[in-house]
Motif scaffolding. Structure first.
Motif, mmCIF file in Angstrom:
data_model
loop_
_atom_site.group_PDB
_atom_site.id
_atom_site.type_symbol
_atom_site.label_atom_id
_atom_site.label_comp_id
_atom_site.label_asym_id
_atom_site.label_seq_id
_atom_site.Cartn_x
_atom_site.Cartn_y
_atom_site.Cartn_z
ATOM 1 N N LYS A 31 4.050 -3.128 7.819
ATOM 2 C CA LYS A 31 4.066 -1.723 7.417
ATOM 3 C C LYS A 31 2.879 -1.343 6.524
ATOM 4 O O LYS A 31 2.276 -0.290 6.686
ATOM 5 C CB LYS A 31 5.378 -1.465 6.670
ATOM 6 N N PHE A 32 2.483 -2.245 5.621
ATOM 7 C CA PHE A 32 1.392 -1.896 4.697
ATOM 8 C C PHE A 32 0.033 -2.447 5.077
ATOM 9 O O PHE A 32 -0.949 -1.747 5.065
ATOM 10 C CB PHE A 32 1.751 -2.344 3.266
ATOM 11 N N GLY A 37 -1.137 -0.685 9.518
ATOM 12 C CA GLY A 37 -0.458 -0.482 8.246
ATOM 13 C C GLY A 37 -1.072 0.663 7.441
ATOM 14 O O GLY A 37 -2.194 1.079 7.697
ATOM 15 N N LYS A 38 -0.247 1.118 6.469
ATOM 16 C CA LYS A 38 -0.655 2.282 5.691
ATOM 17 C C LYS A 38 -1.953 2.034 4.923
ATOM 18 O O LYS A 38 -2.850 2.867 4.908
ATOM 19 C CB LYS A 38 0.454 2.669 4.706
#
Ligand code: DAH
Length: 346
Positions: A31-32, A37-38
Protein backbone atom coordinates in the motif's frame (compact mmCIF):
# COMPACT_ATOMS: atom_id res chain seq x y z
CA UNK A 1 3.89 18.68 0.13
CA UNK A 2 5.99 18.19 3.22
CA UNK A 3 2.82 18.00 5.29
CA UNK A 4 1.35 15.41 2.98
CA UNK A 5 4.47 13.29 3.25
CA UNK A 6 4.55 13.54 7.01
CA UNK A 7 0.94 12.45 7.30
CA UNK A 8 1.63 9.53 5.02
CA UNK A 9 4.56 8.48 7.20
CA UNK A 10 2.65 8.66 10.45
CA UNK A 11 -0.28 6.78 8.91
CA UNK A 12 2.07 4.06 7.68
CA UNK A 13 3.86 3.78 11.04
CA UNK A 14 0.56 3.58 12.87
CA UNK A 15 -0.72 0.80 10.62
CA UNK A 16 2.56 -1.09 10.96
CA UNK A 17 2.44 -0.83 14.72
CA UNK A 18 -1.14 -2.16 14.76
CA UNK A 19 -0.35 -4.97 12.27
CA UNK A 20 -0.69 -8.34 13.92
CA UNK A 21 0.26 -10.77 11.18
CA UNK A 22 2.85 -11.17 8.46
CA UNK A 23 0.16 -10.99 5.80
CA UNK A 24 -1.15 -7.60 7.03
CA UNK A 25 2.41 -6.32 7.02
CA UNK A 26 2.75 -7.41 3.42
CA UNK A 27 -0.44 -5.52 2.55
CA UNK A 28 0.85 -2.38 4.26
CA UNK A 29 4.14 -2.64 2.39
CA UNK A 30 2.31 -2.85 -0.95
CA UNK A 31 0.00 0.00 0.00
CA UNK A 32 2.77 2.50 0.82
CA UNK A 33 5.99 1.51 -0.84
CA UNK A 34 4.91 -1.09 -3.39
CA UNK A 35 5.16 -0.42 -7.12
CA UNK A 36 1.92 1.55 -7.05
CA UNK A 37 2.18 2.55 -3.38
CA UNK A 38 1.25 5.95 -2.07
CA UNK A 39 4.80 7.00 -1.29
CA UNK A 40 6.10 5.54 -4.53
CA UNK A 41 3.62 7.66 -6.46
CA UNK A 42 4.99 10.78 -4.75
CA UNK A 43 8.56 9.75 -5.55
CA UNK A 44 7.56 9.28 -9.18
CA UNK A 45 6.04 12.83 -9.24
CA UNK A 46 9.21 14.52 -7.95
CA UNK A 47 10.50 15.11 -11.45
CA UNK A 48 7.61 17.56 -12.02
CA UNK A 49 8.40 19.71 -8.98
CA UNK A 50 10.31 22.98 -9.08
CA UNK A 51 14.11 22.84 -8.97
CA UNK A 52 13.99 24.19 -5.42
CA UNK A 53 11.54 21.64 -4.07
CA UNK A 54 13.02 18.63 -5.90
CA UNK A 55 16.00 17.92 -3.56
CA UNK A 56 14.12 18.70 -0.35
CA UNK A 57 11.07 16.58 -1.10
CA UNK A 58 13.19 13.90 -2.77
CA UNK A 59 15.42 13.52 0.27
CA UNK A 60 12.48 13.54 2.65
CA UNK A 61 10.50 10.98 0.65
CA UNK A 62 13.50 8.64 0.49
CA UNK A 63 14.12 9.05 4.19
CA UNK A 64 10.47 8.21 4.96
CA UNK A 65 10.58 5.25 2.63
CA UNK A 66 13.60 3.90 4.57
CA UNK A 67 11.82 4.54 7.85
CA UNK A 68 8.79 2.57 6.67
CA UNK A 69 11.00 -0.29 5.47
CA UNK A 70 12.82 -0.44 8.79
CA UNK A 71 9.55 -0.35 10.73
CA UNK A 72 8.16 -3.22 8.65
CA UNK A 73 11.36 -5.26 9.15
CA UNK A 74 11.29 -4.67 12.92
CA UNK A 75 7.65 -5.60 13.17
CA UNK A 76 8.27 -8.77 11.13
CA UNK A 77 10.95 -9.88 13.57
CA UNK A 78 8.60 -9.13 16.48
CA UNK A 79 5.74 -11.16 14.99
CA UNK A 80 8.04 -14.08 14.13
CA UNK A 81 9.44 -14.15 17.62
CA UNK A 82 5.98 -14.15 19.15
CA UNK A 83 4.89 -17.00 16.92
CA UNK A 84 7.93 -19.09 17.76
CA UNK A 85 7.37 -18.49 21.46
CA UNK A 86 3.73 -19.49 21.12
CA UNK A 87 4.70 -22.67 19.25
CA UNK A 88 7.36 -23.53 21.79
CA UNK A 89 4.95 -23.07 24.67
CA UNK A 90 2.40 -25.39 23.11
CA UNK A 91 4.94 -28.00 22.00
CA UNK A 92 7.03 -28.10 25.10
CA UNK A 93 8.41 -31.50 26.10
CA UNK A 94 8.21 -32.79 29.62
CA UNK A 95 11.50 -34.61 29.89
CA UNK A 96 10.46 -36.24 33.14
CA UNK A 97 7.77 -38.40 31.48
CA UNK A 98 9.10 -41.97 31.02
CA UNK A 99 9.77 -42.79 27.34
CA UNK A 100 8.16 -45.48 25.24
CA UNK A 101 10.52 -48.38 24.72
CA UNK A 102 10.62 -49.48 21.08
CA UNK A 103 9.78 -53.16 20.77
CA UNK A 104 12.77 -55.13 19.47
CA UNK A 105 12.30 -58.47 17.74
CA UNK A 106 14.58 -61.45 18.28
CA UNK A 107 15.57 -64.69 16.61
CA UNK A 108 13.01 -67.51 16.90
CA UNK A 109 14.13 -70.32 19.26
CA UNK A 110 14.21 -72.73 16.35
CA UNK A 111 16.78 -70.68 14.47
CA UNK A 112 18.75 -69.92 17.63
CA UNK A 113 19.33 -73.64 18.10
CA UNK A 114 19.84 -74.22 14.37
CA UNK A 115 22.68 -71.69 14.47
CA UNK A 116 24.30 -73.48 17.41
CA UNK A 117 24.04 -76.79 15.56
CA UNK A 118 25.61 -75.26 12.44
CA UNK A 119 28.48 -73.78 14.43
CA UNK A 120 29.35 -77.05 16.13
CA UNK A 121 29.33 -78.99 12.84
CA UNK A 122 31.25 -76.19 11.10
CA UNK A 123 34.00 -76.60 13.67
CA UNK A 124 34.16 -80.31 12.81
CA UNK A 125 34.63 -79.47 9.12
CA UNK A 126 31.04 -79.83 7.87
CA UNK A 127 29.67 -77.36 5.34
CA UNK A 128 26.08 -76.14 5.70
CA UNK A 129 24.10 -76.69 2.50
CA UNK A 130 20.60 -75.76 1.46
CA UNK A 131 18.13 -77.06 -1.10
CA UNK A 132 14.61 -76.64 -2.49
CA UNK A 133 11.55 -77.29 -0.33
CA UNK A 134 9.63 -78.15 -3.49
CA UNK A 135 11.50 -81.24 -4.56
CA UNK A 136 11.28 -83.84 -7.28
CA UNK A 137 10.04 -87.34 -6.50
CA UNK A 138 13.38 -88.56 -7.80
CA UNK A 139 15.54 -86.78 -5.23
CA UNK A 140 13.03 -87.32 -2.43
CA UNK A 141 12.54 -91.07 -3.08
CA UNK A 142 14.06 -92.92 -6.09
CA UNK A 143 17.55 -91.44 -5.71
CA UNK A 144 17.45 -92.61 -2.10
CA UNK A 145 16.71 -96.20 -3.08
CA UNK A 146 12.97 -95.88 -2.39
CA UNK A 147 11.22 -96.95 -5.64
CA UNK A 148 7.58 -96.16 -6.39
CA UNK A 149 6.17 -99.43 -5.00
CA UNK A 150 8.41 -99.55 -1.92
CA UNK A 151 6.49 -99.86 1.36
CA UNK A 152 8.80 -97.28 2.96
CA UNK A 153 6.90 -94.64 0.99
CA UNK A 154 3.94 -95.22 3.25
CA UNK A 155 5.93 -94.01 6.26
CA UNK A 156 6.14 -90.54 4.80
CA UNK A 157 2.72 -89.22 3.84
CA UNK A 158 3.50 -86.84 1.06
CA UNK A 159 2.07 -83.63 -0.38
CA UNK A 160 2.14 -83.89 -4.18
CA UNK A 161 2.10 -80.79 -6.33
CA UNK A 162 0.00 -80.65 -9.50
CA UNK A 163 1.91 -79.79 -12.62
CA UNK A 164 4.47 -80.99 -15.11
CA UNK A 165 5.95 -84.46 -14.83
CA UNK A 166 9.38 -85.35 -16.08
CA UNK A 167 10.46 -88.86 -16.97
CA UNK A 168 13.41 -89.07 -14.60
CA UNK A 169 12.30 -86.70 -11.83
CA UNK A 170 8.57 -87.61 -11.94
CA UNK A 171 6.16 -85.47 -9.94
CA UNK A 172 6.94 -82.51 -7.69
CA UNK A 173 6.49 -82.98 -3.95
CA UNK A 174 6.96 -80.95 -0.81
CA UNK A 175 10.10 -82.67 0.48
CA UNK A 176 9.28 -85.10 3.27
CA UNK A 177 12.82 -85.03 4.68
CA UNK A 178 16.16 -83.27 4.19
CA UNK A 179 17.67 -86.46 2.71
CA UNK A 180 17.22 -85.32 -0.96
CA UNK A 181 20.28 -83.16 -0.36
CA UNK A 182 22.38 -86.34 -0.12
CA UNK A 183 22.20 -87.08 -3.87
CA UNK A 184 22.06 -83.40 -4.81
CA UNK A 185 25.28 -82.68 -2.86
CA UNK A 186 27.13 -85.75 -4.14
CA UNK A 187 26.27 -84.69 -7.70
CA UNK A 188 27.40 -81.15 -7.07
CA UNK A 189 30.51 -81.61 -4.92
CA UNK A 190 31.60 -85.24 -5.37
CA UNK A 191 33.78 -87.03 -2.80
CA UNK A 192 35.12 -86.50 -0.21
CA UNK A 193 32.09 -84.78 1.26
CA UNK A 194 31.11 -83.45 4.68
CA UNK A 195 27.80 -81.59 4.86
CA UNK A 196 24.89 -80.82 7.11
CA UNK A 197 21.49 -79.69 5.86
CA UNK A 198 19.16 -77.91 8.25
CA UNK A 199 15.79 -77.37 6.65
CA UNK A 200 12.02 -77.34 6.64
CA UNK A 201 10.16 -80.52 5.70
CA UNK A 202 6.50 -81.39 5.17
CA UNK A 203 4.24 -84.37 5.84
CA UNK A 204 0.58 -84.85 5.09
CA UNK A 205 -0.29 -85.43 8.68
CA UNK A 206 -3.09 -84.82 11.15
CA UNK A 207 -1.62 -82.48 13.74
CA UNK A 208 -1.48 -83.11 17.46
CA UNK A 209 0.85 -82.18 20.31
CA UNK A 210 3.74 -84.15 18.79
CA UNK A 211 2.99 -84.01 15.05
CA UNK A 212 2.86 -81.03 12.73
CA UNK A 213 2.58 -80.92 8.94
CA UNK A 214 5.68 -78.71 8.84
CA UNK A 215 8.77 -79.28 10.93
CA UNK A 216 12.56 -78.98 10.79
CA UNK A 217 15.24 -81.60 10.32
CA UNK A 218 19.00 -81.66 10.12
CA UNK A 219 20.59 -84.07 7.66
CA UNK A 220 24.25 -84.98 7.80
CA UNK A 221 26.51 -86.84 5.40
CA UNK A 222 30.16 -87.76 5.39
CA UNK A 223 31.88 -89.54 2.52
CA UNK A 224 35.55 -90.39 2.43
CA UNK A 225 37.97 -93.33 2.33
CA UNK A 226 37.95 -95.90 5.15
CA UNK A 227 34.91 -94.52 6.91
CA UNK A 228 32.96 -96.56 9.45
CA UNK A 229 30.10 -96.15 11.93
CA UNK A 230 32.72 -95.54 14.64
CA UNK A 231 33.31 -92.11 13.08
CA UNK A 232 29.59 -91.39 13.25
CA UNK A 233 29.48 -92.37 16.91
CA UNK A 234 32.43 -90.07 17.66
CA UNK A 235 30.96 -87.14 15.76
CA UNK A 236 27.52 -87.46 17.38
CA UNK A 237 28.88 -87.85 20.90
CA UNK A 238 31.00 -84.74 20.40
CA UNK A 239 28.12 -82.81 18.83
CA UNK A 240 25.58 -83.62 21.57
CA UNK A 241 28.08 -83.01 24.39
CA UNK A 242 28.91 -79.57 23.00
CA UNK A 243 25.26 -78.73 22.37
CA UNK A 244 24.13 -79.67 25.88
CA UNK A 245 27.30 -78.42 27.57
CA UNK A 246 27.98 -81.70 29.38
CA UNK A 247 29.17 -85.18 28.52
CA UNK A 248 26.51 -87.16 26.69
CA UNK A 249 26.70 -90.84 25.77
CA UNK A 250 25.28 -92.34 22.59
CA UNK A 251 24.29 -95.86 21.57
CA UNK A 252 23.23 -97.56 18.35
CA UNK A 253 20.29 -99.87 17.87
CA UNK A 254 19.53 -101.60 14.58
CA UNK A 255 17.17 -99.60 12.37
CA UNK A 256 15.85 -99.72 8.84
CA UNK A 257 16.02 -97.00 6.17
CA UNK A 258 16.24 -97.90 2.48
CA UNK A 259 19.10 -95.48 1.83
CA UNK A 260 21.52 -97.02 4.36
CA UNK A 261 22.97 -100.47 4.91
CA UNK A 262 23.42 -101.25 7.72
CA UNK A 263 20.92 -98.84 9.23
CA UNK A 264 20.85 -97.73 12.86
CA UNK A 265 18.90 -95.67 15.32
CA UNK A 266 20.95 -93.49 17.63
CA UNK A 267 19.90 -92.77 21.22
CA UNK A 268 21.58 -90.47 23.72
CA UNK A 269 21.77 -90.81 27.49
CA UNK A 270 18.90 -89.04 29.23
CA UNK A 271 19.99 -85.63 30.51
CA UNK A 272 17.16 -85.36 32.99
CA UNK A 273 17.76 -88.49 35.08
CA UNK A 274 21.32 -89.23 33.89
CA UNK A 275 20.34 -92.80 33.10
CA UNK A 276 18.39 -93.64 36.23
CA UNK A 277 15.06 -93.62 34.37
CA UNK A 278 12.38 -90.92 34.22
CA UNK A 279 9.26 -89.91 32.26
CA UNK A 280 11.22 -88.16 29.50
CA UNK A 281 13.22 -91.30 28.64
CA UNK A 282 10.25 -93.58 29.37
CA UNK A 283 12.32 -95.15 32.17
CA UNK A 284 14.93 -96.53 29.79
CA UNK A 285 17.73 -94.03 30.52
CA UNK A 286 17.99 -93.33 26.77
CA UNK A 287 16.30 -90.81 24.46
CA UNK A 288 15.62 -91.78 20.85
CA UNK A 289 17.33 -89.20 18.69
CA UNK A 290 17.87 -90.04 15.03
CA UNK A 291 18.16 -92.45 12.14
CA UNK A 292 21.49 -93.11 10.44
CA UNK A 293 23.60 -95.71 8.72
CA UNK A 294 26.24 -96.50 6.12
CA UNK A 295 25.15 -94.99 2.82
CA UNK A 296 23.71 -97.65 0.48
CA UNK A 297 25.79 -98.32 -2.67
CA UNK A 298 22.74 -97.49 -4.82
CA UNK A 299 22.62 -94.02 -3.26
CA UNK A 300 26.35 -93.45 -3.81
CA UNK A 301 25.82 -94.55 -7.41
CA UNK A 302 22.92 -92.11 -7.86
CA UNK A 303 25.27 -89.40 -6.63
CA UNK A 304 27.95 -90.43 -9.11
CA UNK A 305 30.34 -91.78 -6.49
CA UNK A 306 32.29 -95.05 -6.86
CA UNK A 307 31.28 -97.21 -3.89
CA UNK A 308 34.41 -99.33 -4.29
CA UNK A 309 36.59 -96.32 -3.56
CA UNK A 310 34.49 -94.40 -1.05
CA UNK A 311 32.19 -95.16 1.86
CA UNK A 312 30.13 -92.83 3.93
CA UNK A 313 27.37 -92.44 6.43
CA UNK A 314 24.35 -90.24 6.72
CA UNK A 315 22.05 -89.25 9.53
CA UNK A 316 18.84 -87.28 9.98
CA UNK A 317 17.37 -85.86 13.17
CA UNK A 318 14.44 -83.65 14.02
CA UNK A 319 15.57 -80.16 14.98
CA UNK A 320 12.05 -79.46 16.21
CA UNK A 321 12.18 -82.46 18.56
CA UNK A 322 15.57 -81.40 19.85
CA UNK A 323 14.28 -77.95 20.71
CA UNK A 324 11.19 -79.34 22.40
CA UNK A 325 13.41 -81.53 24.52
CA UNK A 326 15.84 -78.77 25.33
CA UNK A 327 13.19 -76.30 26.51
CA UNK A 328 10.63 -78.86 27.75
CA UNK A 329 8.01 -77.68 25.19
CA UNK A 330 5.06 -80.01 25.34
CA UNK A 331 3.22 -79.05 22.14
CA UNK A 332 4.95 -78.90 18.74
CA UNK A 333 2.29 -76.54 17.39
CA UNK A 334 3.51 -73.75 19.67
CA UNK A 335 6.72 -73.43 17.65
CA UNK A 336 5.09 -72.27 14.42
CA UNK A 337 1.93 -70.89 16.05
CA UNK A 338 3.07 -67.28 16.02
CA UNK A 339 1.78 -66.64 19.54
CA UNK A 340 3.99 -63.90 21.00
CA UNK A 341 3.29 -65.02 24.56
CA UNK A 342 5.22 -68.15 23.61
CA UNK A 343 8.06 -66.78 21.44
CA UNK A 344 8.80 -63.91 23.81
CA UNK A 345 9.97 -66.42 26.41
CA UNK A 346 13.16 -67.22 24.45
N1 DAH B 1 15.13 -89.18 6.36
C1 DAH B 1 14.79 -89.93 7.53
C2 DAH B 1 13.41 -89.48 8.05
O1 DAH B 1 12.98 -88.41 7.72
C3 DAH B 1 15.81 -89.76 8.61
C4 DAH B 1 17.10 -90.42 8.25
C5 DAH B 1 17.33 -91.73 8.61
C6 DAH B 1 18.08 -89.73 7.57
C7 DAH B 1 18.52 -92.36 8.29
C8 DAH B 1 19.28 -90.35 7.23
C9 DAH B 1 19.49 -91.68 7.61
O2 DAH B 1 20.25 -89.72 6.57
O3 DAH B 1 20.67 -92.27 7.30
O4 DAH B 1 12.82 -90.17 8.80
Amino acid sequence: MKEKLKKLLSLALKEIEAGSSLSTLKEIEVKFIGRKGKLTEILKGIKDLSEKEKPIIGQLANQYKNQIETAIADKTVEINKAEIEKALASESIDITIPGQKPELGHIHPLYQVQKEVEEIFNQMGFTVVDGPEIESEYYNFEGLNIPEDHPARDCQDTFFIKGKEDKKHKRLVLRTHTSPLQVRSMEKYGAPLRIIVPGRVFRYEATDASHDATFHQVEGMLIDKNISLAHLKGVMKEFLSRLFGKEVNVRFRPGYFPFVEPGVELDFSCLICLGAGCRVCKHTGWVEFMGAGMTHPNVLKAGGIDSKKYQGWAFGFGLTRLIMMRYAINDIRLLAGGDLRFTKQF
